[in-house]
Every structure is written in structure tokens, then in C-alpha cells.
Design an enzyme around this catalytic site. Structure first.
Site, PDB file in Angstrom:
ATOM      1  N   GLY A   1     -17.395  44.048  50.058  1.00 42.60           N
ATOM      2  CA  GLY A   1     -17.671  44.367  48.665  1.00 42.60           C
ATOM      3  C   GLY A   1     -18.962  45.134  48.507  1.00 42.60           C
TER       4      GLY A   1
ATOM      5  N   SER B   1     -20.032  41.218  52.864  1.00 46.28           N
ATOM      6  CA  SER B   1     -18.746  41.134  53.551  1.00 46.28           C
ATOM      7  C   SER B   1     -18.324  39.673  53.559  1.00 46.28           C
ATOM      8  CB  SER B   1     -18.872  41.652  54.985  1.00 46.28           C
ATOM      9  OG  SER B   1     -19.192  43.033  54.980  1.00 46.28           O
TER      10      SER B   1
ATOM     11  N   ASP C   1     -21.655  42.720  39.034  1.00 44.20           N
ATOM     12  CA  ASP C   1     -20.587  43.564  39.577  1.00 44.20           C
ATOM     13  C   ASP C   1     -19.222  43.050  39.128  1.00 44.20           C
ATOM     14  OD1 ASP C   1     -19.388  45.588  40.994  1.00 44.20           O
ATOM     15  OD2 ASP C   1     -19.495  44.566  42.928  1.00 44.20           O
TER      16      ASP C   1
END
Length: 890
Positions: A617, A621, A735
């Protein structure tokens, strides 16, 4: 006489023992009843001693239950029965899903010293019965849904050391009697609706270390008394209506690490005694009416990492002494009346990440040494009176994400070295200067750049076709220059309003209305020219074909041999992982019932095998780790351990522990961590069904399983509920994307990456864009101009996720055209003559009229969420309500 005395003592002893047994049986029966109501993991009544149950501690000789810790277990139900455990001294119910009113019977727990009910959904008023808990030392009811005033009945709790009522809807004023709590160390009442003044009596509290009252409606002055005892370490008063000056007595508190007084109506100067606070780390006083000069005494605060004095009335020059602050990471002095040149003294700072001197009256030139700062990511010098050329050394700012030089008096040409700033992403603004010459083709190398503005200069020549390399471009402005020739055929250009190109008399082509006027003969000539080239290329190509064919065959054999050797080498490497495993510096599992099942060494070992990697991402990871016990956990390996994590390891661990108690059905919380060398591993529950990105965009490759509309709507609601809860507890997600919407075994949506906003800088409570730019395609447009990650920004990103669910399209697709993302494609449907039905995934919307009606209703929600104006976007709580209404449409 002696005989009678002994007899009486024996009788009393037998009675006491009998009463003790009766009390033990009573506690055991109560615990069994509590377990029946709440279903506590790890509690069993199959003949085991209840004093050994998880979260329980008993007194001497296992007499009575004295501690009950059910924190972070995601429990629901009625907690009234707990009040029957009359010997409780420690009660922690934080981080669950308890709702309703707080039981008034808790006031009968007369032995209680520690009470934590935070991070739940309790409603109503604070029970006045808490006033009976005279021995209480720690009281925390933060982050609930409580209303009303802080009751005066609590004034008798004279032993209180921690008094925390933040994140509710409390009103009224801060009671004056808080100043009589002589042992008080921590008082937090932030994010409520409190009014009135900060009680002067707080200055009498000799032990006060932390005072956090931000985001209320408090008025009046900052009491100087709160500094006079000298023990204050953290002061947060942002976002109130405070007036007056910052008292000179602030310098008495040499141990102060954080002062945050921004967003108030403070006046006057910053006292020079600020230099006495040697431990000061953060000083935020932005958006006030402060004046005078920026005092050079800040340079004595050697630990300072953030200095924010933006949007005040400071005048004079920037003190050269600030260059002595070797730990400074962010210097924000925008929106003042500062003049003089940019001091060169701090331009060699090894840690400075953000330099914002915009909207002042600075003059002189841009120092060529500016880019000798290796960590600089944000450089904002716009709206000043800076003159001269842009130095060619600007190309050395290779880590810059944003460069703002607009509205100055810059001359010369745009240096081609700007093309070396390949990380430039948020904005490049050179507008309103006196730049001349042509646009350097090297700008086309900025393939991550979202916004380019070179308007209102004296630029000449044509727009270079190589600018088509700016694949991420969304907003452009070339207006009011001397450019000529055709506008290159490039989707971001043609999709821009014509105002972005106006004011260039000799510029032509779409989106401008003026045609470039090519004749048919010229077009015909160009066509014949192209045909000739094709014939030549065909002849050459046929001659090369045989050679290429032979070469390819040889290369394939060579590659196969190389791959076989590499595979064998990788096997050897993985076999040696165990021997090379590094030493663990720190690690813990937060949930008692999981500690025996998780082996931290096995966790580290799993992350060293590429075969265990599940995904990668924005920040980490994710690996699958199978424990010796058979348990499976997901391990998130941070891509690079942030400075703040390594410097504030204890704070990071406390933050993770706090987040592990964030219990919500639609959030992935950390269950543990491991730190070795400069690597941080975060442990989570393993979710076998991947993420929403895989479900939507990869299910087409798996026709045996296609997510239908009811499942998609359920996922949309779940993700919205998780994000709404984060906002309720004052956490902004960094995010929000479909790859961070994870799916459990029943395809229930849970939101991941919740800890990143805190771990990027756990010592700060706010998230800024200087820490993260987000996943491409989900970034709100305002992030190109603001420097703050916000709740409305989260709403926008969620809206993109909802559009993915409705359309089965990715946030960015070639089909949209260059520079057009999913949001622009959807919002531009009517301009293309398309109906809302045509936007939806036809495989779903055509199944039934009911599905189509629900999808159209959800589309309206997505359009609201992705409104270009942040203030017009609904809050996530409202989004949840609207989507739940969609589920009820008949």
C-alpha cells in the site's frame, strides 16, 4: 473474663469468615451474570477460579474483585451489573460499544480509585452520583455522546489526579471548583461546547502538567496562574475565542514541551521569557492578532521542531538566530508583515521539511543555497516582493512536493532544472511574476504534478508538446502570457476552461474558440508525408524481422536459464532467513487472550519471505504470518520508519495501545507491534477476503464470484460507519481508498490503516499534508492549496470509493482521458449528454428496478461527497444516515 473475651473474638472471627465467603460467592455470581450479559472472551465458569479470568484481579487471599479491565474488547450490552462488585478499586470499560446512559449505580462503588469509560457511546448527562466516589484518582469519560454541564456534585472529588471529559457535547462553563482539586495533574475538556472563561483557580493547582481545552467557545484571558507553579508540560487552547496576551509567566515552566494557542483572538507580543522553556518542542500560535517582532529567544528552545506563527500581525525581519534550531522540521510564518531577505542562516538545516514564508513583504532574491536542505518537501514563498531569477540550483530540491513562487517580482527564464524535481506533486505555481522566455520542455518530466500555474508572466513561444508527459495533471493555467501556436492535443489541456489559456493573442486551438486555420492542402501534404514514412518503415521492418525473431528465441533461452538460477538462489536465501533474523528491540501483544498464540520471532521471520507478502500500500507492505500455534495474523511492515517513531518510541507504543482500544465493528485495530533495527511491524487480525479494490476490479477475472449490489451497499455503509467513528474520536484518516477497505470472512467491511495518522508523528495530535499526499485518484482538490488533511477531505476520498462501488471503475482509467479522474468523469456526465443510469455498472443496475433505484440514490450521496467545495460536503455521520436510508428504499 478472659474466657468470655476469647469466645467473643472467636465468634466474630467465624462471622467475618462467613461474611467473606458470602461476599466471594456474591462476586462470583455477579461475574457469571456479567459474562452472560456481555460475553467476555476468556471468561469461563467451568470450575476455574474467577480471580484468574482475563482482566480481573482480586484482593488479598483472593477475597474480593478489586480490578475489572474490559478495555478494547468490542463488547456490547448492559453494564449495570458491574455496580454489584462493591470492592472494585479499578474499573476500565474503555474502547467498547456500550451505549445508553451511564448507570447511576456506579456511584455506589465507594472503593473506586480508577474509572475509565472513554471511547464508548454513552449518552445523557454525567451522573451526579459520581460525587459519592470520594476516593477517585482517575476519571475519564472522554469520547462519548454525553451532554449537559459538568455537575457541581463532582467538586468533592478532592483526590482527583486525572479529570478527562473531552470529545462529548458538554456545555456550560468550566466549574471554578476545578481549581480546588489540589492533586490534579491532567485536565482535558477539549472538543465540547464549553463557554465562559478559564477559571483563574486553575493557577492554584500546584501539580497541573497537562491542560487541553481546544475546540470549545472559551473566552477571556489565559490565566497567568497556570504557569506560576512551574509544572505545566502541555498546554492546548486552540480554536477558542481567547483574548489578551500570552502571559510572561509562561517562561516559568521550563518543562513545557507543547504550547498550542492558535485560532483565537490573542493580541500583543510573544514574551521574551519564551526562551527559558528549554524543552519546548511545539509552538503554535497561528490565526491570532499577535504583533511585534518574532523574538530571537526562540533560538534558545533547542528542541523546537515546529514553529507556527502564521496569520498574525508580526513585522520586522526573520531572526537569523532561528538557524540555530537544528531540530526544526516546520517553520510556518505566512500571513504576516515580515520584510527583509530570506535568512541564509537556517538554509543548511538538515531536518527542515516545510518552509512557509508566503504572504509577507519579503524582498531580495531566492538564495541558491535554498535547496541544500535535504529533507525539504514544502517551499512556499508566494505573495512577497522577491526579485531576481529563479536559481538553477532549484533543481536540487529533489524531494519537493510543492513549490509556490507566485505573486512576486521574479524575472529571467524558467530554469530547465525544475524538471529534475520529479517528486513535485501538489503544485508548481510561478504565476504573477515577470518571467520571460519559453516554457522548458523539461517540465514534461514532472509526471506526478497535479497543478501547474504559470499565468500572468511574459512567456513566449509555443506550449511544448513534451508537456504531455505530465500524466497526473488536473489543473493548468497558461493565461495572460505571450504564447503562440496551437495548444497541444492533451486531455488536461482540452478539458481545462478556456480561461486557462486566454490572454495569449497568438495561441489557438481547443479549448480556445480560435481555430489554428490549417488548410486542407497542408493536411493532405502531411498525410502523404506520413504515408511515405510508413512505406520506408515497412521495408526496413521486413528486413529486421528475421533478425529479431532469431534474437528473441536466443534471449528466451538465456532468460529461462537465468530465472532458474535466481529461483534457486531465492530458495537458499529464504532457508537462511532464520540464521540472519535480527534482534527484537521492543514488542507486545495488547490483547491478553492472544498473547499465548502469537510468537513475535515468528512474526519477524514471516516478513522476511516474499512468498508471504499479501499486498503493498501507500505506507506499508502486508504479510501473512502463520504462528506455531496455528493462528494467522496480518503483519503490516512500514515502508520506512518515520523519524518521529524512532525519536518517540514510547509515545508510539502508547498511541498503539490507545488505538488498540478503538473498538468498532468496521475498524481494523492494531493488536500488537514489533520493532527491530529501524523497522516497525504492526499486527492485525487476518482478513481472508482481501480488500475492496480486489473485489471490484479483479472479480471480473473470477466470473464465479461477482459481488452483487446488496453486498456492495453493505460494504459502503460499513466503511462509512468506520470512518464516521474515527471522526467522532478526532482521528483523520490519511489514506481513504478502496485498497484500505478490507473484508472479513463474511465480507463485512472494515477500514484499515487507522494508525498511520498517529504514527507518522505520534507526538502531534494533528495530521498535515506535509506527512502524506495520499493515494492518487483519491486526493481532494483542495489539498493542492491547503496544507492540512481534513475531515471534509476524508469525505471526498470516501466519495471516490463509493463511485468505484457504483461504477465498477477505477479512480483513474485511460478511458477517461489524460488528466481526467473518476470524479471528473462522473460529474461531467451531463455535459457529455449521458444520463445517471449510464454511469452505473450496467451488470448491476439492469438486474432489477429496485436495485437501480437504490444505486441512483447512492449516486446522489457520492456526488455530494465529491463536491469541489469542502464546506458543501456532508459530514460522515450524515453520509451514514443517507446510505442507511438508501437501504430502506422500497
Amino acid at each position: 473474663m478472659t474466657f468470655w473475651c476469647m469466645s467473643i473474638l472467636l465468634i466474630v472471627g467465624f462471622l467475618s469468615k462467613s461474611e467473606l465467603c458470602e461476599a466471594q460467592l456474591s462476586d462470583e455470581a455477579t461475574l457469571v451474570a456479567i459474562n452472560r450479559e456481555l460475553g467476555v472472551p476468556g471468561w469461563s465458569s467451568n470450575g476455574t477460579d474467577y480471580c484468574t479470568w482475563v482482566g480481573l484481579k482480586c484482593g488479598v487471599n483472593n477475597s474480593f474483585v478489586e480490578m475489572l479491565d474490559l478495555s478494547g474488547l468490542q463488547l456490547r450490552g448492559n453494564v449495570t451489573l458491574i455496580s454489584d462488585l462493591r470492592s472494585l478499586k479499578h474499573l476500565d470499560l474503555s474502547g467498547n460499544n456500550f451505549n445508553g446512559r451511564i448507570p447511576t449505580s456506579f456511584g455506589n462503588l465507594s472503593e473506586l480509585e480508577f474509572l475509565d469509560l472513554s471511547l464508548n457511546r454513552f449518552v445523557g448527562a454525567i451522573p451526579v452520583e459520581f460525587g459519592k466516589l470520594r476516593g477517585l484518582r482517575a476519571f475519564n469519560i472522554s469520547n462519548n455522546l454525553l451532554v449537559g454541564e459538568i455537575p457541581d456534585e463532582l467538586k468533592v472529588l478532592e483526590r482527583l489526579e486525572e479529570f478527562q471529559v473531552s470529545g462529548n457535547g458538554l456545555n456550560g462553563s468550566i466549574p471554578h471548583w476545578v481549581g480546588n482539586l489540589s492533586s490534579l495533574r491532567v485536565f482535558t475538556a477539549y472538543e465540547n461546547d464549553l463557554v465562559g472563561e478559564i477559571p483563574n483557580g486553575l493557577g492554584l493547582v500546584s501539580e497541573l502538567e497537562l491542560l487541553n481545552l481546544h475546540s470549545n467557545q472559551l473566552e477571556g484571558k489565559i490565566p497567568k496562574g497556570i504557569f506560576e507553579k512551574g509544572k505545566l508540560k502541555v498546554l492546548v487552547l486552540t480554536q477558542n475565542r481567547l483574548t489578551g496576551e500570552l502571559p510572561e509567566a509562561v517562561g516559568i515552566c521550563s518543562g513545557l514541551s507543547s504550547i498550542r494557542i492558535g485560532n483565537n483572538e490573542l493580541v500583543g507580543v510573544i514574551p521574551r521569557t519564551i526562551g527559558n522553556i528549554s524543552g519546548l518542542t511545539y509552538f503554535e500560535a497561528d490565526k491570532n492578532n499577535l504583533s511585534g517582532e518574532i523574538v530571537a529567544e526562540f533560538s534558545k528552545c533547542s528542541n523546537l521542531t515546529l514553529l507556527n506563527l502564521a496569520a498574525n500581525g508580526f513585522a520586522g525581519t526573520i531572526p537569523t538566530e532561528l538557524g540555530q534550531l537544528i531540530n526544526l522540521q516546520e517553520l510556518i510564518l505566512s500571513g504576516n508583515s515580515l520584510f527583509g531577505e530570506i535568512p541564509k542562516s537556517f538554509l543548511g538545516s538538515g531536518n527542515l521539511n516545510k518552509l512557509d514564508l508566503s504572504n509577507n513583504r519579503l524582498n531580495g532574491t531566492i538564495p541558491k543555497e535554498l535547496c541544500s536542505m535535504p529533507r525539504l518537501q514544502y517551499l512556499l514563498l508566494d505573495q512577497n516582493s522577491i526579485r531576481g531569477d529563479i536559481p538553477h540550483e532549484i533543481g536540487n530540491c529533489v524531494k519537493l512536493l510543492q513549490l509556490q513562487l507566485g505573486r512576486n517580482y521574479l524575472t529571467g527564464t524558467i530554469p530547465p532544472e525544475i524538471g529534475r524535481m520529479r517528486n513535485l506533486q501538489i503544485a508548481l505555481n510561478l504565476s504573477f511574476n515577470h518571467l520571460h522566455g519559453s516554457l522548458p520542455p523539461e517540465l514534461g518530466k514532472l509526471d506526478k504534478l497535479v497543478s501547474l500555474d504559470v499565468s500572468n508572466n511574459l512567456l513566449t513561444g509555443s506550449i511544448p508538446p513534451l508537456l504531455k508527459g505530465m500524466m497526473s495533471l488536473i489543473e493548468v493555467n497558461f493565461s495572460n502570457n505571450l504564447l503562440n501556436g496551437p495548444v497541444p492535443v492533451f486531455v488536461p489541456f482540452q478539458k481545462s476552461p478556456n480561461s486557462s489559456f486566454l490572454g495569449n493573442k497568438e495561441l489557438c486551438g481547443a479549448p480556445l474558440s480560435s481555430s489554428c486555420g490549417y488548410s486542407e492542402d497542408l493536411d493532405h501534404l502531411r498525410y502523404n508525408h506520413r504515408v511515405s514514412y510508413r512505406i520506408v518503415l515497412a521495408v526496413i521492418g521486413s528486413g529486421v524481422a528475421v533478425f529479431v525473431s532469431v534474437t528473441v528465441v536466443v534471449l528466451l533461452f538465456m532468460m529461462r536459464e537465468k530465472q532458474e538460477k535466481a529461483a534457486a538462489k531465492n530458495v537458499d536465501v529464504e532457508e537462511n532467513v532464520e540464521d540472519e533474523q535480527p534482534a527484537i528491540i521492543a514488542g507486545n501483544v495488547f490483547l491478553e487472550n492472544l498473547k499465548q498464540g502469537i510468537d513475535l520471532d515468528a512474526v519477524v521471520k514471516a516478513t522476511m519471505k516474499e512468498s508471504n507478502k499479501l499486498s503493498t500500500g501507500t505506507f506499508s507492505s502486508v504479510y501473512k504470518a502463520v504462528m506455531p500455534s496455528g493462528m494467522i495474523v496480518s503483519v503490516k511492515k512500514l515502508k520506512s520508519m518515520d523519524r518521529a517513531i524512532s525519536h518517540h518510541q514510547n509515545k508510539m507504543i502508547r498511541e498503539l495501545e490507545r488505538l488498540s482500544k478503538l473498538c468498532h465493528d468496521h475498524l481494523v485495530r492494531p493488536i500488537g507491534f514489533v520493532i527491530y533495527e529501524d523497522v516497525a511491524l504492526l499486527l492485525h487480525q487476518h482478513l481472508p477476503n482481501g480488500n475492496l479494490t480486489q473485489l471490484i476490479h479483479e472479480s471480473t477475472k473470477k466470473p464465479e464470484y461477482q459481488p452483487d449490489w446488496p453486498m456492495r451497499l453493505s460494504i459502503a455503509v460499513g466503511a462509512a460507519e468506520g470512518l464516521a467513528f474515527l471522526h467522532q474520536v478526532a482521528i483523520i484518516h490519511l489514506d481513504v481508498s478502496s485498497s484500505n477497505v478490507l473484508l472479513d470472512s463474511g465480507y463485512k467491511a472494515v477500514l484499515g490503516e487507522i494508525e498511520i495518522s498517529k504514527l507518522l508523528d505520534p507526538s502531534r495530535g494533528t495530521a498535515s499534508i506535509s506527512s502524506v499526499a495520499g493515494s492518487f485518484g483519491y486526493i481532494p482538490p483542495e489539498y493542492a492549496y491547503t496544507m492540512q488533511v481534513t475531515a471534509p477531505g476524508n469525505v471526498y476520498s470516501y466519495g471516490v470509493v463509493l463511485l468505484e462501488i457504483l461504477t465498477s471503475r477505477a479512480p483513474v482509467e485511460e478511458e477517461f482521458g489524460e488528466g481526467v479522474d473518476l470524479v471528473k468523469w462522473v460529474h461531467g456526465a451531463s455535459a457529455r449528454g449521458e444520463t445517471p443510469e449510464q454511469i452505473l455498472d450496467a451488470k448491476l443496475s439492469t438486474v432489477s428496478f429496485a436495485w437501480r433505484r437504490e444505486m441512483l440514490a447512492a449516486l446522489k450521496v457520492a456526488l455530494l461527497c465529491t463536491d469541489i467545495t469542502p464546506a458543501k460536503r456532508p459530514k460522515m455521520k450524515k453520509v451514514v444516515e443517507m446510505l442507511q436510508e438508501v437501504k430502506q428504499i422500497k
